[in-house]
Scaffold this motif. Structure first.
Motif, PDB file in Angstrom:
ATOM      1  N   ASN A   9       0.819  -1.219   0.000  1.00  0.00           N
ATOM      2  CA  ASN A   9       0.000   0.000   0.000  1.00  0.00           C
ATOM      3  C   ASN A   9       0.845   1.258   0.000  1.00  0.00           C
ATOM      4  OD1 ASN A   9      -2.406  -1.409  -0.018  1.00  0.00           O
ATOM      5  ND2 ASN A   9      -2.496  -1.538   2.226  1.00  0.00           N
ATOM      6  N   GLY A  10       1.944   1.236  -0.754  1.00  0.00           N
ATOM      7  CA  GLY A  10       2.736   2.460  -0.869  1.00  0.00           C
ATOM      8  C   GLY A  10       3.832   2.586   0.162  1.00  0.00           C
ATOM      9  N   SER A 241      -6.538  -7.800   4.627  1.00  0.00           N
ATOM     10  CA  SER A 241      -5.839  -8.984   5.122  1.00  0.00           C
ATOM     11  C   SER A 241      -5.341  -8.711   6.539  1.00  0.00           C
ATOM     12  CB  SER A 241      -4.645  -9.325   4.219  1.00  0.00           C
ATOM     13  OG  SER A 241      -3.681  -8.275   4.273  1.00  0.00           O
ATOM     14  N   LYS A 242      -4.965  -9.773   7.240  1.00  0.00           N
ATOM     15  CA  LYS A 242      -4.418  -9.624   8.602  1.00  0.00           C
ATOM     16  C   LYS A 242      -3.104  -8.844   8.564  1.00  0.00           C
ATOM     17  CE  LYS A 242      -7.462 -12.123  10.926  1.00  0.00           C
ATOM     18  NZ  LYS A 242      -8.322 -11.529  11.975  1.00  0.00           N
ATOM     19  N   GLU A 243      -2.312  -9.093   7.512  1.00  0.00           N
ATOM     20  CA  GLU A 243      -1.032  -8.375   7.401  1.00  0.00           C
ATOM     21  C   GLU A 243      -1.261  -6.877   7.230  1.00  0.00           C
ATOM     22  OE1 GLU A 243      -1.911 -11.017   5.658  1.00  0.00           O
ATOM     23  OE2 GLU A 243      -0.609 -12.537   6.581  1.00  0.00           O
ATOM     24  N   GLU A 244      -2.243  -6.509   6.400  1.00  0.00           N
ATOM     25  CA  GLU A 244      -2.541  -5.090   6.222  1.00  0.00           C
ATOM     26  C   GLU A 244      -3.033  -4.475   7.524  1.00  0.00           C
ATOM     27  OE1 GLU A 244      -5.330  -1.924   3.768  1.00  0.00           O
ATOM     28  OE2 GLU A 244      -5.745  -4.059   3.603  1.00  0.00           O
ATOM     29  N   ALA A 245      -3.835  -5.218   8.290  1.00  0.00           N
ATOM     30  CA  ALA A 245      -4.336  -4.712   9.570  1.00  0.00           C
ATOM     31  C   ALA A 245      -3.181  -4.406  10.520  1.00  0.00           C
ATOM     32  CB  ALA A 245      -5.285  -5.730  10.200  1.00  0.00           C
ATOM     33  N   GLN A 246      -2.162  -5.299  10.534  1.00  0.00           N
ATOM     34  CA  GLN A 246      -1.000  -5.073  11.401  1.00  0.00           C
ATOM     35  C   GLN A 246      -0.219  -3.842  10.966  1.00  0.00           C
ATOM     36  OE1 GLN A 246       1.173  -8.740  11.189  1.00  0.00           O
ATOM     37  NE2 GLN A 246      -0.339  -9.905  12.374  1.00  0.00           N
ATOM     38  N   ILE A 247      -0.064  -3.676   9.645  1.00  0.00           N
ATOM     39  CA  ILE A 247       0.672  -2.518   9.125  1.00  0.00           C
ATOM     40  C   ILE A 247      -0.087  -1.227   9.427  1.00  0.00           C
ATOM     41  CG2 ILE A 247       1.449  -1.377   7.012  1.00  0.00           C
ATOM     42  CD1 ILE A 247       2.002  -4.202   5.895  1.00  0.00           C
ATOM     43  N   ARG A 248      -1.403  -1.245   9.217  1.00  0.00           N
ATOM     44  CA  ARG A 248      -2.210  -0.049   9.502  1.00  0.00           C
ATOM     45  C   ARG A 248      -2.127   0.319  10.977  1.00  0.00           C
ATOM     46  NH1 ARG A 248      -8.143  -0.992   7.163  1.00  0.00           N
ATOM     47  NH2 ARG A 248      -8.443   1.161   7.865  1.00  0.00           N
ATOM     48  N   LEU A 249      -2.192  -0.695  11.862  1.00  0.00           N
ATOM     49  CA  LEU A 249      -2.114  -0.419  13.304  1.00  0.00           C
ATOM     50  C   LEU A 249      -0.756   0.167  13.663  1.00  0.00           C
ATOM     51  CD1 LEU A 249      -3.385  -0.577  16.105  1.00  0.00           C
ATOM     52  CD2 LEU A 249      -2.506  -2.914  16.305  1.00  0.00           C
ATOM     53  N   ALA A 250       0.323  -0.398  13.100  1.00  0.00           N
ATOM     54  CA  ALA A 250       1.668   0.126  13.379  1.00  0.00           C
ATOM     55  C   ALA A 250       1.798   1.571  12.903  1.00  0.00           C
ATOM     56  CB  ALA A 250       2.715  -0.757  12.708  1.00  0.00           C
ATOM     57  N   ASP A 251       1.261   1.881  11.735  1.00  0.00           N
ATOM     58  CA  ASP A 251       1.339   3.237  11.187  1.00  0.00           C
ATOM     59  C   ASP A 251       0.546   4.229  12.042  1.00  0.00           C
ATOM     60  OD1 ASP A 251       2.941   2.485   9.094  1.00  0.00           O
ATOM     61  OD2 ASP A 251       1.289   2.191   7.682  1.00  0.00           O
ATOM     62  N   ILE A 252      -0.649   3.808  12.481  1.00  0.00           N
ATOM     63  CA  ILE A 252      -1.481   4.693  13.300  1.00  0.00           C
ATOM     64  C   ILE A 252      -0.822   4.934  14.648  1.00  0.00           C
ATOM     65  CG2 ILE A 252      -3.732   4.980  14.398  1.00  0.00           C
ATOM     66  CD1 ILE A 252      -4.867   3.115  12.189  1.00  0.00           C
ATOM     67  N   LYS A 253      -0.230   3.887  15.231  1.00  0.00           N
ATOM     68  CA  LYS A 253       0.462   4.046  16.525  1.00  0.00           C
ATOM     69  C   LYS A 253       1.629   5.024  16.383  1.00  0.00           C
ATOM     70  CE  LYS A 253       1.387   0.093  18.629  1.00  0.00           C
ATOM     71  NZ  LYS A 253       1.699  -1.363  18.728  1.00  0.00           N
ATOM     72  N   GLY A 487      -3.825   4.897  -3.891  1.00  0.00           N
ATOM     73  CA  GLY A 487      -3.023   3.770  -3.428  1.00  0.00           C
ATOM     74  C   GLY A 487      -2.152   4.030  -2.215  1.00  0.00           C
ATOM     75  N   ARG A 488      -2.066   5.270  -1.762  1.00  0.00           N
ATOM     76  CA  ARG A 488      -1.259   5.596  -0.581  1.00  0.00           C
ATOM     77  C   ARG A 488      -2.057   5.335   0.693  1.00  0.00           C
ATOM     78  NH1 ARG A 488       4.258   7.317  -1.039  1.00  0.00           N
ATOM     79  NH2 ARG A 488       4.546   8.011  -3.173  1.00  0.00           N
ATOM     80  N   THR A 489      -1.371   4.881   1.746  1.00  0.00           N
ATOM     81  CA  THR A 489      -2.044   4.793   3.040  1.00  0.00           C
ATOM     82  C   THR A 489      -2.177   6.198   3.610  1.00  0.00           C
ATOM     83  OG1 THR A 489       0.001   4.559   4.308  1.00  0.00           O
ATOM     84  CG2 THR A 489      -1.019   2.530   3.471  1.00  0.00           C
ATOM     85  N   LEU A 490      -3.096   6.372   4.566  1.00  0.00           N
ATOM     86  CA  LEU A 490      -3.309   7.706   5.141  1.00  0.00           C
ATOM     87  C   LEU A 490      -2.062   8.221   5.840  1.00  0.00           C
ATOM     88  CD1 LEU A 490      -6.915   7.411   6.649  1.00  0.00           C
ATOM     89  CD2 LEU A 490      -6.224   8.357   4.449  1.00  0.00           C
ATOM     90  N   GLU A 491      -1.309   7.313   6.460  1.00  0.00           N
ATOM     91  CA  GLU A 491      -0.109   7.737   7.193  1.00  0.00           C
ATOM     92  C   GLU A 491       1.069   8.035   6.264  1.00  0.00           C
ATOM     93  OE1 GLU A 491      -2.938   6.802   9.724  1.00  0.00           O
ATOM     94  OE2 GLU A 491      -2.250   5.301   8.306  1.00  0.00           O
ATOM     95  N   ASP A 492       0.943   7.691   4.990  1.00  0.00           N
ATOM     96  CA  ASP A 492       2.035   7.856   4.029  1.00  0.00           C
ATOM     97  C   ASP A 492       1.831   9.077   3.126  1.00  0.00           C
ATOM     98  OD1 ASP A 492       4.445   6.997   2.876  1.00  0.00           O
ATOM     99  OD2 ASP A 492       3.399   5.964   1.267  1.00  0.00           O
ATOM    100  N   MET A 493       0.787   9.874   3.400  1.00  0.00           N
ATOM    101  CA  MET A 493       0.437  10.993   2.524  1.00  0.00           C
ATOM    102  C   MET A 493       1.433  12.148   2.585  1.00  0.00           C
ATOM    103  SD  MET A 493      -2.286  10.555   0.721  1.00  0.00           S
ATOM    104  CE  MET A 493      -3.569   9.307   0.635  1.00  0.00           C
ATOM    105  N   GLU A 494       1.966  12.397   3.774  1.00  0.00           N
ATOM    106  CA  GLU A 494       2.725  13.632   3.997  1.00  0.00           C
ATOM    107  C   GLU A 494       3.948  13.752   3.094  1.00  0.00           C
ATOM    108  OE1 GLU A 494       3.793  16.252   8.000  1.00  0.00           O
ATOM    109  OE2 GLU A 494       2.963  14.233   8.163  1.00  0.00           O
TER     110      GLU A 494
END
Length: 535
Positions: A9-10, A241-253, A487-494
């Protein structure tokens, strides 16, 4: 062997070189997440409140004017003032959503609008009606700000454009419902018809309030509160996917300032994560990236409304009358056609946002708006100077109004909400989005409350030439200032922002680096395939 980098996801992340033959199969596009889809639908339904009010008021003002003996200026103010009232809701909603959560803010929006619709339905005079508009306007402001924020935060990156276009879909659905309500209740006595038109708006807010209770809270808000366990459960359900959920959680944290190794269900979060100091970072001491993001978000909302969409939607009966249609029934039928065109093309746009990207759709949309506005201006000017009815000109006017709303709905309409809700950093998202919404409502209010006076001052054709000029300036602004976010995640926009008009060179460098990383990964992968074959 060195770890290979995998782009998800970018975001490029290092993973151990554990491979299997399945790793080399072509990647399948993930199926649409049904749970996230349902959440996005329910949250976006709040936008139907604004759409219904705009649509229903376009017909109701004809009957209110006769029943309450109002002047044209009073009608302009009555029609457009809700946009300025909604500013209060938009600004307060940013703070409220950080305080009580995104979900309960949606419930609050529905409750406030319900009260306003009931007050308008029972209004006995102009002052009473204006008070009802004030209450409903606050509810509209809440709804406009919170719907795209919640939807963007709950959506997986693969479907975010599709899901975050839903608020605009429901605005258009609300407009169409308002037009249908106008036509349905127009047969009632004048003193009852407009009251039913306005009062029926309370029904969607009741359905909304009940439905939203079935939604989970935004995972990003849960992390901001330190509720990591709850956030993980929501992300598991709303990710591809579970992997995406883990990545999203790590990025949000990381965005919330919580150490990645922290896995407790509930943790203590620093005070700034709850919204304190946000305005200082947004306005007083922004980084170059945040400044660019703010200009892009406020700018896209300014041009969305300054190009005249609310004038066309709200005053379409007036425009059709100027074009030569005199019957109230025919004007309402033509107006319903506008509602159908808006709704059909916004549905088309939802399926294109994640396929061809934000920029191509936006630029194509604005180009279509410029053409239809300029043609409408020419045709209305010809009609204005003719002493007989020109059937061909009337047909072109109707076609150009439909072309304008169709062009708007396929790009400019949904992308303003999608883009502004996804580009702000987590800590600044609620208040940043509320600033974009505030600009949207201010410009919409000014256009709505001055359109009749404007076309009387510079002619109806001149008004549309003005809107065409503004749309032309907006095309240049979008082309130079807005990078692609697909295609970018929200945490990857900046990383996309901060270079202003030079963002293309920075984006090209990022792509080049990622291409090199991918090629390096491919070398390792090919070597492993050869070893497997030789073995």
């Amino acid at each position: 062997m060195a770890d290979r980098k995998v782009e998800t996801n970018g975001i490029s992340r290092a993973h151990p070189p554990q491979t299997s033959l399945a790793d080399f199969d072509p990647q399948k596009k993930p199926k649409r997440n049904k749970f996230a889809f349902a959440c996005a639908i329910l949250a976006s339904m709040t936008s139907i409140l604004l759409g219904y009010d705009i649509g229903v008021m376009s017909g109701a003002i004809m009957y209110i004017k006769d029943d309450l003996k109002c002047t044209e200026v009073e009608m302009e103010i009555l029609a457009g003032i809700i946009n300025l009232y909604s500013l209060i809701g938009s600004f307060v909603a940013g703070r409220t959503s950080d305080w009580i959560g995104r979900r309960y803010t949606i419930v609050l929006a529905g409750a406030i609008f319900f009260s306003g619709a009931i007050l308008m339905g029972f209004a006995t005079n102009y002052t009473f009606l204006m008070f009802g508009r004030f209450v409903a306007g606050i509810g509209v402001g809440y709804a406009l700000m919170i719907a795209p924020v919640y939807t963007a935060e709950v959506s997986p990156a693969s479907s975010r454009g599709f899901f975050t276009s839903f608020p605009e879909v429901f605005i258009n659905s609300g407009v169409l419902l308002g037009y249908v309500s106008n036509y349905a209740f127009s047969k009632l006595p004048r003193n009852l018809g407009w009251r039913f038109m306005l009062g029926v708006g309370a029904i969607p807010s009741v359905i909304l309030g009940v439905g939203v209770l079935a939604m989970p809270e935004s995972p990003r808000w849960l992390v901001m509160q330190g509720r990591l366990g709850d956030a993980k459960r929501v992300l598991d359900k709303t990710s591809d996917s579970k992997e995406e959920a883990q990545i999203r959680l790590a990025d949000i944290k990381e965005a919330a300032g919580i150490p990645e190794h922290c896995t407790d269900d509930v943790v203590q979060v620093t005070k700034h994560s709850h919204g304190e100091g946000v305005w200082k970072e947004l306005l007083l001491h922004p980084t170059p990236a945040v400044r660019h993001i703010l200009i892009a978000a406020v700018g896209i909302h300014f041009f969305q409304q300054a190009s005249g969409i609310d004038a066309v939607v709200l005053y379409s009966p007036e425009i059709f009358e100027k074009a030569g249609i005199k019957s109230d029934n025919d004007k309402l039928l033509a107006t319903m056609a506008v509602g159908f065109a808006k709704t059909i093309f916004i549905l088309v746009a939802t399926f294109l946002l994640d396929r061809i990207g934000r920029r191509p759709l936006l630029l194509s949309s604005v180009a279509g708006m410029i053409f239809s506005l300029a043609t409408l201006g020419v045709t209305l000017t010809i009609i204005d100077h003719s002493h007989e009815k020109l059937t061909w000109a009337v047909a072109i006017c109707i076609a150009m109004v439909l072309a304008f709303v169709a062009s708007f709905s396929i790009g400019m309409g949904p992308i303003a909400w999608v883009y502004s809700s996804e580009i702000f950093p987590l800590k600044l998202r609620a208040q940043g989005t509320s600033m974009g919404t505030a600009m949207n409502r201010v410009v919409s209010g000014v256009i709505s409350m001055t359109f009749i006076s404007l076309y009387k001052a510079i002619t109806i054709g001149g008004a549309f030439f003005l809107f065409a000029g503004i749309a032309t300036v907006s095309w240049v602004f979008f082309f130079t200032m807005l990078p692609e976010t697909q295609g970018r995640t929200l945490e990857d926009m900046e990383v996309l922002f901060g270079k202003f008009h030079k963002w293309r060179s920075a984006n090209a460098m990022l792509k080049s680096n990622k291409t090199k990383e991918t090629k390096g990964s491919d070398v390792n992968t090919n070597a492993q395939i050869q070893l497997r074959t030789q073995g």
